[in-house]
Design a protein around this motif. Structure first.
Motif, PDB file in Angstrom:
ATOM      1  N   PHE A 103       0.637  -1.194   0.021  1.00  0.00           N
ATOM      2  CA  PHE A 103       0.306  -0.024   0.668  1.00  0.00           C
ATOM      3  C   PHE A 103       0.269   1.437  -0.157  1.00  0.00           C
ATOM      4  O   PHE A 103       0.478   2.230   0.177  1.00  0.00           O
ATOM      5  CB  PHE A 103      -1.052  -0.021   1.299  1.00  0.00           C
ATOM      6  CG  PHE A 103      -1.910  -1.026   1.242  1.00  0.00           C
ATOM      7  CD1 PHE A 103      -3.332  -1.043   0.338  1.00  0.00           C
ATOM      8  CD2 PHE A 103      -1.531  -2.007   2.076  1.00  0.00           C
ATOM      9  CE1 PHE A 103      -3.935  -1.982   0.225  1.00  0.00           C
ATOM     10  CE2 PHE A 103      -2.584  -3.169   2.102  1.00  0.00           C
ATOM     11  CZ  PHE A 103      -3.708  -3.126   1.069  1.00  0.00           C
ATOM     12  N   ARG A 106      -0.940   3.647  -2.020  1.00  0.00           N
ATOM     13  CA  ARG A 106      -2.437   4.037  -2.527  1.00  0.00           C
ATOM     14  C   ARG A 106      -2.342   4.927  -0.518  1.00  0.00           C
ATOM     15  O   ARG A 106      -3.004   5.883  -0.212  1.00  0.00           O
ATOM     16  CB  ARG A 106      -2.333   2.925  -1.655  1.00  0.00           C
ATOM     17  CG  ARG A 106      -2.788   1.932  -2.406  1.00  0.00           C
ATOM     18  CD  ARG A 106      -3.185   2.338  -4.015  1.00  0.00           C
ATOM     19  NE  ARG A 106      -4.495   2.497  -4.204  1.00  0.00           N
ATOM     20  CZ  ARG A 106      -5.560   1.533  -4.469  1.00  0.00           C
ATOM     21  NH1 ARG A 106      -5.825  -0.001  -4.592  1.00  0.00           N
ATOM     22  NH2 ARG A 106      -7.104   1.333  -4.022  1.00  0.00           N
ATOM     23  N   MET A 107      -1.413   5.097   0.282  1.00  0.00           N
ATOM     24  CA  MET A 107      -1.462   5.889   1.478  1.00  0.00           C
ATOM     25  C   MET A 107       0.049   6.480   1.699  1.00  0.00           C
ATOM     26  O   MET A 107       0.690   5.121   2.010  1.00  0.00           O
ATOM     27  CB  MET A 107      -1.694   4.762   2.572  1.00  0.00           C
ATOM     28  CG  MET A 107      -2.471   5.166   3.804  1.00  0.00           C
ATOM     29  SD  MET A 107      -2.880   4.260   4.925  1.00  0.00           S
ATOM     30  CE  MET A 107      -5.169   4.030   4.586  1.00  0.00           C
ATOM     31  N   GLN A 109       3.213   7.166   4.172  1.00  0.00           N
ATOM     32  CA  GLN A 109       3.962   5.837   5.237  1.00  0.00           C
ATOM     33  C   GLN A 109       3.737   5.806   6.119  1.00  0.00           C
ATOM     34  O   GLN A 109       2.902   5.130   7.795  1.00  0.00           O
ATOM     35  CB  GLN A 109       5.324   5.451   4.748  1.00  0.00           C
ATOM     36  CG  GLN A 109       5.385   4.965   5.823  1.00  0.00           C
ATOM     37  CD  GLN A 109       7.376   3.741   5.563  1.00  0.00           C
ATOM     38  OE1 GLN A 109       7.734   4.721   4.536  1.00  0.00           O
ATOM     39  NE2 GLN A 109       7.813   3.562   6.509  1.00  0.00           N
ATOM     40  N   LEU A 111       0.673   7.621   7.931  1.00  0.00           N
ATOM     41  CA  LEU A 111      -0.881   6.941   8.080  1.00  0.00           C
ATOM     42  C   LEU A 111      -0.996   5.993   7.903  1.00  0.00           C
ATOM     43  O   LEU A 111      -1.614   5.277   8.894  1.00  0.00           O
ATOM     44  CB  LEU A 111      -1.396   7.628   6.920  1.00  0.00           C
ATOM     45  CG  LEU A 111      -1.832   9.566   6.677  1.00  0.00           C
ATOM     46  CD1 LEU A 111      -2.760  10.140   5.223  1.00  0.00           C
ATOM     47  CD2 LEU A 111      -2.796   9.831   7.711  1.00  0.00           C
ATOM     48  N   LEU A 112      -0.246   4.761   7.202  1.00  0.00           N
ATOM     49  CA  LEU A 112      -0.209   3.880   7.435  1.00  0.00           C
ATOM     50  C   LEU A 112      -0.424   3.111   8.448  1.00  0.00           C
ATOM     51  O   LEU A 112      -0.390   2.136   8.927  1.00  0.00           O
ATOM     52  CB  LEU A 112       1.329   3.117   6.427  1.00  0.00           C
ATOM     53  CG  LEU A 112       0.063   1.642   5.788  1.00  0.00           C
ATOM     54  CD1 LEU A 112      -1.287   1.475   5.687  1.00  0.00           C
ATOM     55  CD2 LEU A 112       1.292   1.255   4.957  1.00  0.00           C
ATOM     56  N   VAL A 140      -6.568   8.251  11.538  1.00  0.00           N
ATOM     57  CA  VAL A 140      -6.301   8.334   9.921  1.00  0.00           C
ATOM     58  C   VAL A 140      -7.422   9.471   9.163  1.00  0.00           C
ATOM     59  O   VAL A 140      -7.185  10.080   8.043  1.00  0.00           O
ATOM     60  CB  VAL A 140      -6.336   6.743   9.555  1.00  0.00           C
ATOM     61  CG1 VAL A 140      -5.928   7.178   8.180  1.00  0.00           C
ATOM     62  CG2 VAL A 140      -4.967   6.200  10.052  1.00  0.00           C
ATOM     63  N   TRP A 181      -3.372   8.692  -2.338  1.00  0.00           N
ATOM     64  CA  TRP A 181      -4.109   9.018  -1.452  1.00  0.00           C
ATOM     65  C   TRP A 181      -5.004  10.425  -1.771  1.00  0.00           C
ATOM     66  O   TRP A 181      -6.153  10.420  -0.703  1.00  0.00           O
ATOM     67  CB  TRP A 181      -3.533   9.299  -0.322  1.00  0.00           C
ATOM     68  CG  TRP A 181      -4.108   9.409   0.896  1.00  0.00           C
ATOM     69  CD1 TRP A 181      -3.994  10.917   1.410  1.00  0.00           C
ATOM     70  CD2 TRP A 181      -5.108   8.112   2.480  1.00  0.00           C
ATOM     71  NE1 TRP A 181      -4.935  10.722   3.024  1.00  0.00           N
ATOM     72  CE2 TRP A 181      -5.256   9.464   2.956  1.00  0.00           C
ATOM     73  CE3 TRP A 181      -5.462   7.123   2.125  1.00  0.00           C
ATOM     74  CZ2 TRP A 181      -6.680   8.590   3.886  1.00  0.00           C
ATOM     75  CZ3 TRP A 181      -6.612   6.486   2.756  1.00  0.00           C
ATOM     76  CH2 TRP A 181      -6.294   7.516   4.192  1.00  0.00           C
ATOM     77  N   GLU A 182      -4.054  10.951  -1.657  1.00  0.00           N
ATOM     78  CA  GLU A 182      -4.752  12.718  -1.684  1.00  0.00           C
ATOM     79  C   GLU A 182      -5.859  13.194  -2.542  1.00  0.00           C
ATOM     80  O   GLU A 182      -6.504  14.209  -3.060  1.00  0.00           O
ATOM     81  CB  GLU A 182      -3.155  13.973  -2.179  1.00  0.00           C
ATOM     82  CG  GLU A 182      -2.608  13.920  -0.861  1.00  0.00           C
ATOM     83  CD  GLU A 182      -1.866  12.404  -1.453  1.00  0.00           C
ATOM     84  OE1 GLU A 182      -1.521  11.310  -2.007  1.00  0.00           O
ATOM     85  OE2 GLU A 182      -0.619  12.323   0.196  1.00  0.00           O
ATOM     86  N   GLN A 189     -10.988   7.185   0.256  1.00  0.00           N
ATOM     87  CA  GLN A 189      -9.953   7.147   1.644  1.00  0.00           C
ATOM     88  C   GLN A 189     -10.227   6.444   2.356  1.00  0.00           C
ATOM     89  O   GLN A 189      -9.836   5.424   3.498  1.00  0.00           O
ATOM     90  CB  GLN A 189      -9.766   8.391   2.422  1.00  0.00           C
ATOM     91  CG  GLN A 189      -8.748   9.185   1.008  1.00  0.00           C
ATOM     92  CD  GLN A 189      -8.689  10.878   1.688  1.00  0.00           C
ATOM     93  OE1 GLN A 189      -9.316  11.090   2.636  1.00  0.00           O
ATOM     94  NE2 GLN A 189      -7.404  11.887   0.775  1.00  0.00           N
ATOM     95  N   LEU A 192     -11.159   2.320   2.399  1.00  0.00           N
ATOM     96  CA  LEU A 192      -9.496   2.128   1.558  1.00  0.00           C
ATOM     97  C   LEU A 192      -8.836   1.953   3.430  1.00  0.00           C
ATOM     98  O   LEU A 192      -8.525   0.721   3.898  1.00  0.00           O
ATOM     99  CB  LEU A 192      -8.188   2.832   0.995  1.00  0.00           C
ATOM    100  CG  LEU A 192      -7.363   2.535   0.885  1.00  0.00           C
ATOM    101  CD1 LEU A 192      -6.954   0.895   0.197  1.00  0.00           C
ATOM    102  CD2 LEU A 192      -5.922   3.668   0.565  1.00  0.00           C
ATOM    103  N   SER A 193      -9.083   2.747   4.387  1.00  0.00           N
ATOM    104  CA  SER A 193      -8.884   2.160   5.906  1.00  0.00           C
ATOM    105  C   SER A 193      -9.440   1.487   6.281  1.00  0.00           C
ATOM    106  O   SER A 193      -8.586   0.762   6.668  1.00  0.00           O
ATOM    107  CB  SER A 193      -8.926   4.388   6.179  1.00  0.00           C
ATOM    108  OG  SER A 193      -8.232   4.739   5.660  1.00  0.00           O
TER     109      SER A 193
END
Length: 206
Positions: A103, A106-107, A109, A111-112, A140, A181-182, A189, A192-193
């Motif tokens: 990911f 996709r997101m 790091q 935040l992940l 998040v 992500w943005e 978002q 996905l989260s």
């Protein structure tokens, strides 16, 4: 063995203390106990109490009891500390390296990593799956309220529970555009989260 030797002393002290406490209550029912230790009037009360105890008990007996009580408190706190350490989640790249790699595009790091940390703490709480999912993504997705998050988390917690873990994750990812992500909408978002959080929770039970 040291603790066994202090038990008779402790039992005798407790029995005597209980009898004396009962006698005080019966003899002086109108006496008021200073429930607020910060009250200036409480200082003199406790000083007088200490003097009475010191005058009525041999020093060696008090020292023995105090040592026994201190040892018991130390043992209790050691047990509490060990339990807290065992429940404290540990974030390691080795455990979630594949997740970070998958990911990474996709997101962000940061935040992940935060999502993984919150998910691990949510798992340790032993709450319901829906509660764990919401707790995992709350930091998040700060712009989302809990009520809305619970609505979005419901399908991840219930409707898809009987699906395979891989199918669950893949199905959720297909519903989100493969964009940075943005560039995702707020609802993308959130989905996905929640999908990643469910993946982490499932992995912890594997």
């Amino acid at each position: 063995m040291a603790s066994d030797s202090t038990r008779p002393c402790f039992s005798a002290f407790r029995s005597q203390a209980e009898l004396e406490l009962l006698q005080v209550v019966l003899d002086d029912a109108d006496a008021s106990y200073p429930w607020n230790p910060a009250d200036p009037a409480a200082s003199s009360y406790f000083e007088q109490l200490e003097q009475e105890v010191a005058a009525g008990w041999p020093t060696d007996m008090l020292d023995s009891y105090a040592q026994s009580l201190s040892t018991q408190f130390d043992q209790l706190w050691a047990t509490v500390d060990s339990a807290q350490d065992a429940a404290q989640p540990v974030l390691t790249t080795a455990s979630f390296g594949g997740l970070f790699q998958r990911f990474a595009d996709r997101m962000p790091q940061g935040l992940l990593e935060r999502l993984v940390q919150q998910a691990q703490m949510a798992i340790a709480s032993s709450n319901s799956l829906a509660d764990q999912l919401v707790a995992s993504v709350r930091d998040v997705l700060p712009e989302w309220g809990d009520d809305d998050l619970y609505v979005l988390a419901r399908p991840f917690a219930y409707a898809m529970r009987d699906q395979g873990e891989t199918d669950l994750l893949e199905g959720a990812l297909r519903s989100v555009r493969s964009e940075a992500w943005e560039d995702l909408s707020s609802i993308e978002q959130a989905r996905l989260s929640l999908a990643i959080a469910r993946h982490i929770i499932d992995q912890s039970k594997a």
